[in-house]
Design an enzyme around this catalytic site. Structure first.
Site, short mmCIF file in Angstrom:
data_model
loop_
_atom_site.label_atom_id
_atom_site.label_comp_id
_atom_site.label_asym_id
_atom_site.label_seq_id
_atom_site.Cartn_x
_atom_site.Cartn_y
_atom_site.Cartn_z
N ASN A 59 0.98 -1.16 -0.14
CA ASN A 59 0.00 0.15 -0.05
C ASN A 59 0.83 1.39 -0.02
O ASN A 59 1.97 1.12 0.83
CB ASN A 59 -1.02 0.12 1.22
N HIS B 160 5.95 -0.57 -2.66
CA HIS B 160 5.61 0.12 -3.94
C HIS B 160 5.44 1.73 -3.61
O HIS B 160 4.96 2.20 -4.35
CB HIS B 160 4.06 -0.27 -4.08
N CYS C 81 17.52 15.02 -9.26
CA CYS C 81 18.48 15.02 -8.51
C CYS C 81 18.18 13.74 -7.60
O CYS C 81 19.07 13.29 -6.87
CB CYS C 81 18.60 16.31 -7.64
C1 BV8 Z 1 8.25 -5.42 -11.92
C2 BV8 Z 1 1.82 1.58 -6.46
C3 BV8 Z 1 10.01 -5.91 -12.81
C4 BV8 Z 1 1.15 2.60 -7.39
C5 BV8 Z 1 1.39 -0.89 -7.54
C6 BV8 Z 1 4.18 -6.53 -18.21
C7 BV8 Z 1 5.06 -5.28 -18.22
C8 BV8 Z 1 5.45 -5.00 -16.88
C9 BV8 Z 1 5.45 -5.80 -15.77
C10 BV8 Z 1 4.69 -6.71 -15.93
C11 BV8 Z 1 4.08 -7.22 -16.93
N1 BV8 Z 1 3.24 -8.35 -16.70
C12 BV8 Z 1 3.44 -8.67 -15.43
C13 BV8 Z 1 4.21 -7.80 -15.10
C14 BV8 Z 1 4.66 -7.54 -13.41
C15 BV8 Z 1 3.79 -6.75 -12.82
C16 BV8 Z 1 2.54 -7.40 -12.46
O1 BV8 Z 1 2.71 -8.06 -11.57
N2 BV8 Z 1 1.36 -7.07 -13.27
C17 BV8 Z 1 0.12 -7.72 -13.01
C18 BV8 Z 1 -1.17 -6.68 -12.96
C19 BV8 Z 1 0.01 -8.86 -13.70
N3 BV8 Z 1 4.58 -6.12 -11.80
C20 BV8 Z 1 5.27 -4.96 -11.80
O2 BV8 Z 1 5.31 -4.23 -12.91
C21 BV8 Z 1 6.11 -4.81 -10.58
N4 BV8 Z 1 7.57 -4.41 -11.04
O3 BV8 Z 1 7.73 -6.50 -12.02
O4 BV8 Z 1 9.16 -5.09 -11.95
C22 BV8 Z 1 11.25 -5.41 -13.09
C23 BV8 Z 1 12.36 -6.22 -12.98
C24 BV8 Z 1 13.67 -5.54 -13.29
C25 BV8 Z 1 13.67 -4.33 -13.34
C26 BV8 Z 1 12.81 -3.37 -13.49
C27 BV8 Z 1 11.59 -3.98 -13.21
C28 BV8 Z 1 5.62 -3.50 -9.79
C29 BV8 Z 1 4.44 -3.67 -9.41
C30 BV8 Z 1 3.94 -2.58 -8.37
C31 BV8 Z 1 2.98 -1.62 -9.14
N5 BV8 Z 1 2.43 -0.63 -8.27
N6 BV8 Z 1 0.91 0.26 -6.62
C32 BV8 Z 1 -0.10 2.91 -6.90
O5 BV8 Z 1 -0.85 2.54 -5.80
O6 BV8 Z 1 -0.98 3.48 -7.60
S1 BV8 Z 1 0.58 -2.12 -7.52
C33 BV8 Z 1 -1.10 -2.03 -6.80
O7 BV8 Z 1 -1.44 -3.36 -6.84
C34 BV8 Z 1 -1.11 -1.37 -5.29
O8 BV8 Z 1 0.30 -1.52 -4.93
C35 BV8 Z 1 -1.67 -2.54 -4.60
O9 BV8 Z 1 -1.27 -2.88 -3.23
C36 BV8 Z 1 -1.21 -3.91 -5.38
C37 BV8 Z 1 -1.76 -5.24 -5.38
O10 BV8 Z 1 -3.24 -4.95 -5.10
P1 BV8 Z 1 -3.70 -5.53 -3.77
O11 BV8 Z 1 -3.04 -4.80 -2.64
O12 BV8 Z 1 -3.77 -6.96 -3.57
O13 BV8 Z 1 -5.27 -5.10 -3.95
P2 BV8 Z 1 -6.58 -5.69 -4.64
O14 BV8 Z 1 -7.48 -4.62 -4.94
O15 BV8 Z 1 -5.81 -6.38 -5.94
O16 BV8 Z 1 -7.00 -6.77 -3.64
C38 BV8 Z 1 -7.51 -6.24 -2.63
C39 BV8 Z 1 -7.80 -7.76 -1.75
O17 BV8 Z 1 -8.24 -7.23 -0.42
C40 BV8 Z 1 -8.72 -8.52 -2.21
O18 BV8 Z 1 -8.42 -10.00 -2.35
C41 BV8 Z 1 -10.00 -8.28 -1.42
O19 BV8 Z 1 -10.81 -9.80 -1.47
C42 BV8 Z 1 -9.25 -8.23 -0.21
N7 BV8 Z 1 -10.28 -7.33 0.74
C43 BV8 Z 1 -11.28 -6.48 0.49
N8 BV8 Z 1 -11.67 -5.85 1.56
C44 BV8 Z 1 -11.28 -6.50 2.40
C45 BV8 Z 1 -10.22 -7.61 2.29
N9 BV8 Z 1 -9.58 -8.16 2.97
C46 BV8 Z 1 -9.71 -8.04 4.14
N10 BV8 Z 1 -10.73 -6.99 4.81
C47 BV8 Z 1 -11.37 -6.41 3.97
N11 BV8 Z 1 -12.24 -5.50 4.51
#
Ligand code: BV8
Length: 238
Positions: A95, A112, A123
């Site tokens: 988060n 993240h 810089c």
């Molecule tokens: C990387 C910050 C490599 C910004 C975020 C193609 C091109 C490039 C990369 C990729 C690609 N294909 C795949 C990738 C890898 C990619 C990736 O994984 N993509 C996914 C979509 C397939 N990952 C990346 O790009 C990462 N970097 O791979 O770098 C690299 C290697 C060498 C050199 C350079 C680079 C970077 C990923 C980070 C992106 N930034 N956030 C912003 O916030 O705006 S990610 C974003 O998703 C948030 O950080 C968030 O936290 C994260 C994950 O989501 P969740 O937190 O899980 O949230 P979500 O809504 O999905 O789920 C919520 C859950 O809570 C649910 O399960 C729900 O049931 C539950 N819930 C709901 N309410 C409750 C609850 N649980 C309990 N109680 C409740 N009340």
């Protein structure tokens, strides 16, 4: 001899902040239901349309300044665990909100990045930033304009402090994932890294994509599950 308290790694996602009023990403009313990642959360999007990307983060930063958005019982329980756990502990959050920080967690790492910080592309300086950010904003460190961006990790960018996370995963005896759908890598892959040598627990509203990797999966709202889980841990080891 009393057994040593295991080293704990906790991974949190947007679900832990849901009951504080912050939208998640992939729930039906989530952020990605209204916007596309490619338009607001990649370096290419920022290069193409910085005004639109700044507007996306300015809106989320403004929501964090809203007095109605406060740490909830789950954030507070993890802060209490941090304060009282006799062994090693690291809270790795995906988060970018500051609710874990405001709840009092100290052994905390934002892999993240952080919405309430800005970084200068000229810089590299990172500064606390609670207000709106615009491309024209001059950097408080070097004074140059045109290079200020949110200090968050976009898709395609390397998450922060991966080495420190790897070390913590290497040595942990307990891995707990809370409020994450396990759709984003590398975070979604952590449980597979520790399976077999650490006890793994998922606390989530519903089964995540990685539920099958966990020794134990408990489903329900974080504000109910997390305080109970922390209480059990501290009763046994605290
Ligand atoms: C990387 C910050 C490599 C910004 C975020 C193609 C091109 C490039 C990369 C990729 C690609 N294909 C795949 C990738 C890898 C990619 C990736 O994984 N993509 C996914 C979509 C397939 N990952 C990346 O790009 C990462 N970097 O791979 O770098 C690299 C290697 C060498 C050199 C350079 C680079 C970077 C990923 C980070 C992106 N930034 N956030 C912003 O916030 O705006 S990610 C974003 O998703 C948030 O950080 C968030 O936290 C994260 C994950 O989501 P969740 O937190 O899980 O949230 P979500 O809504 O999905 O789920 C919520 C859950 O809570 C649910 O399960 C729900 O049931 C539950 N819930 C709901 N309410 C409750 C609850 N649980 C309990 N109680 C409740 N009340």
């Amino acid at each position: 001899m009393a057994e040593r308290a295991p080293s704990i790694v906790i991974l949190t996602g947007a679900g832990i902040s849901r009951e504080s009023g912050l939208a998640t990403f992939r729930d039906a009313d989530g952020i990605w239901a209204k916007l596309r990642i490619e338009d607001v959360a990649t370096p290419e999007a920022f290069a193409r349309d910085p005004v639109r990307v700044h507007a996306f983060y300015n809106a989320r930063r403004a929501q964090l300044r809203d007095a109605a958005v406060q740490p909830n019982a789950a954030h507070r329980a993890l802060a209490e665990l941090d304060a009282r756990w006799p062994g090693e502990l690291l809270l790795v959050t995906q988060n970018v909100d500051d609710l874990h920080d405001r709840a009092g967690s100290r052994r905390l790492l934002h892999m993240h990045g952080e919405l309430m910080k800005a970084r200068c592309l000229h810089c590299g300086a990172v500064r606390p930033w609670a207000q709106d950010l615009a491309t024209a904003t001059p950097c408080p460190a070097c004074g140059r304009a045109g290079g200020m961006r949110p200090h968050v990790v976009w898709f395609g960018e390397m998450p922060l402090e991966m080495e420190r996370i790897g070390e913590a995963l290497e040595g942990c005896g307990l891995f707990v994932a809370i409020g994450t759908s396990a759709q984003v890598y590398p975070a979604a892959g952590f449980v597979a890294e520790v399976a077999g040598r650490a006890r793994t627990v998922e606390l989530n509203l519903e089964p995540s994509a990685a539920t099958g990797h966990f020794d134990e999966a408990i489903h329900g709202p974080a504000t109910e599950l997390v305080p109970r889980f922390v209480e059990d841990l501290l009763r046994r080891w605290g």
